[in-house]
Design a protein around this motif. Sequence first.
Motif, mmCIF file in Angstrom:
data_model
loop_
_atom_site.group_PDB
_atom_site.id
_atom_site.type_symbol
_atom_site.label_atom_id
_atom_site.label_comp_id
_atom_site.label_asym_id
_atom_site.label_seq_id
_atom_site.Cartn_x
_atom_site.Cartn_y
_atom_site.Cartn_z
ATOM 1 N N SER A 157 0.850 -1.186 0.000
ATOM 2 C CA SER A 157 0.000 0.000 0.000
ATOM 3 C C SER A 157 0.884 1.234 0.000
ATOM 4 O O SER A 157 1.533 1.538 0.981
ATOM 5 C CB SER A 157 -0.927 0.007 1.206
ATOM 6 O OG SER A 157 -0.198 -0.060 2.403
ATOM 7 N N GLY A 158 0.883 1.913 -1.126
ATOM 8 C CA GLY A 158 1.666 3.125 -1.250
ATOM 9 C C GLY A 158 0.950 4.296 -0.606
ATOM 10 O O GLY A 158 -0.270 4.294 -0.409
ATOM 11 N N ASP A 182 11.809 6.412 -14.038
ATOM 12 C CA ASP A 182 13.273 6.377 -14.093
ATOM 13 C C ASP A 182 13.765 7.124 -15.331
ATOM 14 O O ASP A 182 13.098 7.153 -16.358
ATOM 15 C CB ASP A 182 13.766 4.928 -14.155
ATOM 16 C CG ASP A 182 13.450 4.172 -12.873
ATOM 17 O OD1 ASP A 182 13.315 4.814 -11.820
ATOM 18 O OD2 ASP A 182 13.342 2.934 -12.935
ATOM 19 N N ASN A 183 14.920 7.711 -15.227
ATOM 20 C CA ASN A 183 15.571 8.410 -16.334
ATOM 21 C C ASN A 183 14.715 9.530 -16.907
ATOM 22 O O ASN A 183 14.670 9.745 -18.112
ATOM 23 C CB ASN A 183 15.964 7.428 -17.439
ATOM 24 C CG ASN A 183 16.874 6.342 -16.929
ATOM 25 O OD1 ASN A 183 17.737 6.594 -16.102
ATOM 26 N ND2 ASN A 183 16.676 5.129 -17.406
ATOM 27 N N CYS A 184 14.001 10.221 -16.056
ATOM 28 C CA CYS A 184 13.140 11.332 -16.484
ATOM 29 C C CYS A 184 13.818 12.640 -16.076
ATOM 30 O O CYS A 184 13.783 13.019 -14.908
ATOM 31 C CB CYS A 184 11.763 11.187 -15.833
ATOM 32 S SG CYS A 184 10.671 12.586 -16.098
ATOM 33 N N THR A 208 5.719 6.594 -7.983
ATOM 34 C CA THR A 208 6.613 5.961 -8.952
ATOM 35 C C THR A 208 5.852 4.867 -9.683
ATOM 36 O O THR A 208 4.813 4.414 -9.229
ATOM 37 C CB THR A 208 7.839 5.340 -8.255
ATOM 38 O OG1 THR A 208 7.395 4.341 -7.340
ATOM 39 C CG2 THR A 208 8.645 6.396 -7.531
ATOM 40 N N MET A 209 6.385 4.464 -10.792
ATOM 41 C CA MET A 209 5.757 3.390 -11.554
ATOM 42 C C MET A 209 6.269 2.060 -11.021
ATOM 43 O O MET A 209 7.032 1.368 -11.673
ATOM 44 C CB MET A 209 6.041 3.567 -13.030
ATOM 45 C CG MET A 209 5.467 4.858 -13.565
ATOM 46 S SD MET A 209 5.698 5.055 -15.315
ATOM 47 C CE MET A 209 4.394 4.011 -15.923
ATOM 48 N N SER A 210 5.847 1.726 -9.800
ATOM 49 C CA SER A 210 6.300 0.484 -9.183
ATOM 50 C C SER A 210 5.129 -0.217 -8.517
ATOM 51 O O SER A 210 4.119 0.393 -8.193
ATOM 52 C CB SER A 210 7.383 0.770 -8.141
ATOM 53 O OG SER A 210 6.835 1.425 -7.031
ATOM 54 N N LEU A 211 5.311 -1.493 -8.314
ATOM 55 C CA LEU A 211 4.290 -2.283 -7.633
ATOM 56 C C LEU A 211 4.100 -1.778 -6.208
ATOM 57 O O LEU A 211 2.987 -1.720 -5.698
ATOM 58 C CB LEU A 211 4.709 -3.759 -7.631
ATOM 59 C CG LEU A 211 3.749 -4.746 -7.016
ATOM 60 C CD1 LEU A 211 2.424 -4.736 -7.770
ATOM 61 C CD2 LEU A 211 4.340 -6.138 -7.027
ATOM 62 N N HIS A 247 0.724 2.098 -8.451
ATOM 63 C CA HIS A 247 0.344 3.147 -9.391
ATOM 64 C C HIS A 247 -0.862 2.762 -10.241
ATOM 65 O O HIS A 247 -1.724 3.599 -10.496
ATOM 66 C CB HIS A 247 1.532 3.575 -10.257
ATOM 67 C CG HIS A 247 1.963 2.558 -11.246
ATOM 68 N ND1 HIS A 247 2.712 1.455 -10.898
ATOM 69 C CD2 HIS A 247 1.744 2.462 -12.567
ATOM 70 C CE1 HIS A 247 2.937 0.732 -11.966
ATOM 71 N NE2 HIS A 247 2.362 1.307 -13.006
ATOM 72 N N GLU A 248 -0.962 1.519 -10.661
ATOM 73 C CA GLU A 248 -2.118 1.098 -11.466
ATOM 74 C C GLU A 248 -3.404 1.180 -10.642
ATOM 75 O O GLU A 248 -4.448 1.595 -11.138
ATOM 76 C CB GLU A 248 -1.921 -0.322 -12.004
ATOM 77 C CG GLU A 248 -0.889 -0.423 -13.095
ATOM 78 C CD GLU A 248 -1.294 0.294 -14.379
ATOM 79 O OE1 GLU A 248 -2.492 0.396 -14.676
ATOM 80 O OE2 GLU A 248 -0.393 0.769 -15.092
ATOM 81 N N ASP A 249 -3.318 0.780 -9.369
ATOM 82 C CA ASP A 249 -4.491 0.845 -8.493
ATOM 83 C C ASP A 249 -4.914 2.288 -8.245
ATOM 84 O O ASP A 249 -6.111 2.584 -8.150
ATOM 85 C CB ASP A 249 -4.214 0.150 -7.159
ATOM 86 C CG ASP A 249 -4.046 -1.350 -7.302
ATOM 87 O OD1 ASP A 249 -4.511 -1.895 -8.319
ATOM 88 O OD2 ASP A 249 -3.448 -1.971 -6.412
ATOM 89 N N VAL A 250 -3.942 3.180 -8.130
ATOM 90 C CA VAL A 250 -4.254 4.599 -7.938
ATOM 91 C C VAL A 250 -5.077 5.106 -9.119
ATOM 92 O O VAL A 250 -6.121 5.741 -8.937
ATOM 93 C CB VAL A 250 -2.963 5.447 -7.784
ATOM 94 C CG1 VAL A 250 -3.268 6.934 -7.869
ATOM 95 C CG2 VAL A 250 -2.261 5.111 -6.484
ATOM 96 N N TYR A 251 -4.647 4.794 -10.331
ATOM 97 C CA TYR A 251 -5.363 5.273 -11.513
ATOM 98 C C TYR A 251 -6.734 4.630 -11.650
ATOM 99 O O TYR A 251 -7.675 5.268 -12.106
ATOM 100 C CB TYR A 251 -4.518 5.062 -12.765
ATOM 101 C CG TYR A 251 -3.284 5.935 -12.766
ATOM 102 C CD1 TYR A 251 -3.383 7.298 -12.500
ATOM 103 C CD2 TYR A 251 -2.028 5.410 -13.004
ATOM 104 C CE1 TYR A 251 -2.259 8.104 -12.472
ATOM 105 C CE2 TYR A 251 -0.904 6.213 -12.982
ATOM 106 C CZ TYR A 251 -1.029 7.552 -12.715
ATOM 107 O OH TYR A 251 0.074 8.345 -12.693
#
Length: 139
Positions: free
Chosen positions: A39-40, A59-61, A82-85, A89-93
């Motif tokens: 849970s982020g 990353d690398n942005c 971040t784009m991490s499990l 992030h997918e659940d947030v969207y």
Amino acid sequence: MRDPEFISLRNKVLIGLGIFIVFITLIIMIMYRFLGNYSGKVYEDVVADKTFVFLQVSDNCKMCDSVINVLDERDIKYEILTMSLKDRHEDVYKVLKVDSRNIKAPGLFYINKGEVVSYLSDIEKEDELNDFIDNYLGG
């Protein structure tokens, strides 16, 4: 008890039991990850219907660093997604009803009581970032 067959059988059973325990442990860890037990902070705030700002980074942005500098200079409080499990992030969207395929880093979101008020994706220029801050964040 000193029977060689018994000792050999005992060793095979112990090795098999050890392999079984390692296998079960790995299965439990994998299931724990994929069943959403991470849970982020951003996810927790969205589900709790809080009002806040978050910045989607990857990353690398190079532009992500520039956006962070502008937000810090303008004293805007924000969370980083971040784009991490781990950050879910997918659940947030999904909770925000935003198609994650449309989001490119850096992306700045203004969330009011758990709902998207506005967001700016794929920020390329500092002017558009400053306009967004002026219009929505009052910074």
